[in-house]
Enzyme design. Sequence first.
Site, mmCIF file in Angstrom:
data_model
loop_
_atom_site.group_PDB
_atom_site.id
_atom_site.type_symbol
_atom_site.label_atom_id
_atom_site.label_comp_id
_atom_site.label_asym_id
_atom_site.label_seq_id
_atom_site.Cartn_x
_atom_site.Cartn_y
_atom_site.Cartn_z
ATOM 1 N N GLY A 187 53.278 19.148 16.847
ATOM 2 C CA GLY A 187 51.737 19.369 16.875
ATOM 3 C C GLY A 187 51.035 18.753 15.718
ATOM 4 O O GLY A 187 50.714 17.444 16.250
ATOM 5 N N GLU A 188 50.922 18.938 14.320
ATOM 6 C CA GLU A 188 50.368 17.969 13.081
ATOM 7 C C GLU A 188 50.992 18.127 12.159
ATOM 8 O O GLU A 188 50.690 19.324 12.194
ATOM 9 C CB GLU A 188 48.616 18.934 13.444
ATOM 10 N N SER A 189 51.317 17.181 12.094
ATOM 11 C CA SER A 189 52.590 16.960 10.457
ATOM 12 C C SER A 189 51.155 17.069 9.485
ATOM 13 O O SER A 189 52.166 18.655 8.410
ATOM 14 C CB SER A 189 52.853 15.580 10.769
ATOM 15 N N CYS B 51 58.202 14.072 17.440
ATOM 16 C CA CYS B 51 56.513 13.620 16.787
ATOM 17 C C CYS B 51 56.183 14.133 15.155
ATOM 18 O O CYS B 51 56.697 13.602 15.068
ATOM 19 C CB CYS B 51 55.250 14.278 18.094
ATOM 20 N N ARG C 121 52.408 6.972 11.099
ATOM 21 C CA ARG C 121 51.697 8.117 12.092
ATOM 22 C C ARG C 121 50.362 7.720 12.701
ATOM 23 O O ARG C 121 49.420 6.777 12.268
ATOM 24 C CB ARG C 121 50.842 9.607 10.824
ATOM 25 N N ILE D 184 52.344 11.594 22.486
ATOM 26 C CA ILE D 184 51.000 11.773 21.893
ATOM 27 C C ILE D 184 50.489 11.662 20.645
ATOM 28 O O ILE D 184 51.148 12.106 19.822
ATOM 29 C CB ILE D 184 50.976 13.324 22.377
ATOM 30 N N HIS E 202 58.219 14.072 23.108
ATOM 31 C CA HIS E 202 58.170 15.268 23.315
ATOM 32 C C HIS E 202 59.004 15.632 24.716
ATOM 33 O O HIS E 202 58.596 16.082 25.292
ATOM 34 C CB HIS E 202 56.743 15.753 23.634
ATOM 35 N N GLU F 150 60.738 18.091 25.217
ATOM 36 C CA GLU F 150 60.530 19.476 25.090
ATOM 37 C C GLU F 150 59.333 19.755 26.630
ATOM 38 O O GLU F 150 58.743 20.810 26.812
ATOM 39 C CB GLU F 150 60.113 20.689 24.701
#
Length: 196
Positions: free
Chosen positions: A49-51, A81, A110, A139, A175, A177
């Site tokens: 997602g977005e850390s 990720c 990042r 991504i 990812h 998943e």
Amino acid sequence: MSRPTIGVLALQGDVREHLTALAAADAAAAPVRRPEELAGLDGLVIPGGESTTISKLAVLFGVMEPLRAAIRGGLPVYGSCAGLIMLADKILDPRSGQETFGGIDMIVRRNAFGRQNESFEASVEVAGVEGGPVEGVFIRAPWVESVGAQAQVLAEYGGHIVAVRQGNAMATSFHPELTGDHRVHELFVAAVRAAG
Ligand code: GLN
């Protein structure tokens, strides 16, 4: 422990995809948001997602400190990720105020592989995963600049470290998943069983 209970940190990111992959890897999977929901877990996944957002929300929901303590205490964790970034002891280029749970002695960069439009897929050979390489979906992916002596590199791509394990903590830049290939989740579920 035949069917371990594994939480997915559900503050932001691709929670549903990890829940599906864990169920396919024969774990009982449940979303986790609050500190009290950490009790009784055999393991935890930190999604992609977005850390920076996950960091902020973890503080807001009061899970930052409890989760740090749980990881220090040996709770098995897997991060993909943004989840890899959250498990790093150090970020090379953090946003101001950005924090991590830590757990793996590594320094991460990042967005190292480029921006959203430079996302790509590549075959990656992962140590411990049988049956050939996995399809790595990258991504805005981080890479691992360096690891400490306790950390084991599980995979590299393009000369950069993209999967790491240290004790009960595991992380990938990519990812699994999102692919329908559940071997990386199976590797984590096996680690959870072994830890229990
Ligand atoms: N670049 C994102 C971050 O810093 C990670 C992207 C992802 O999880 N796909 O958190």
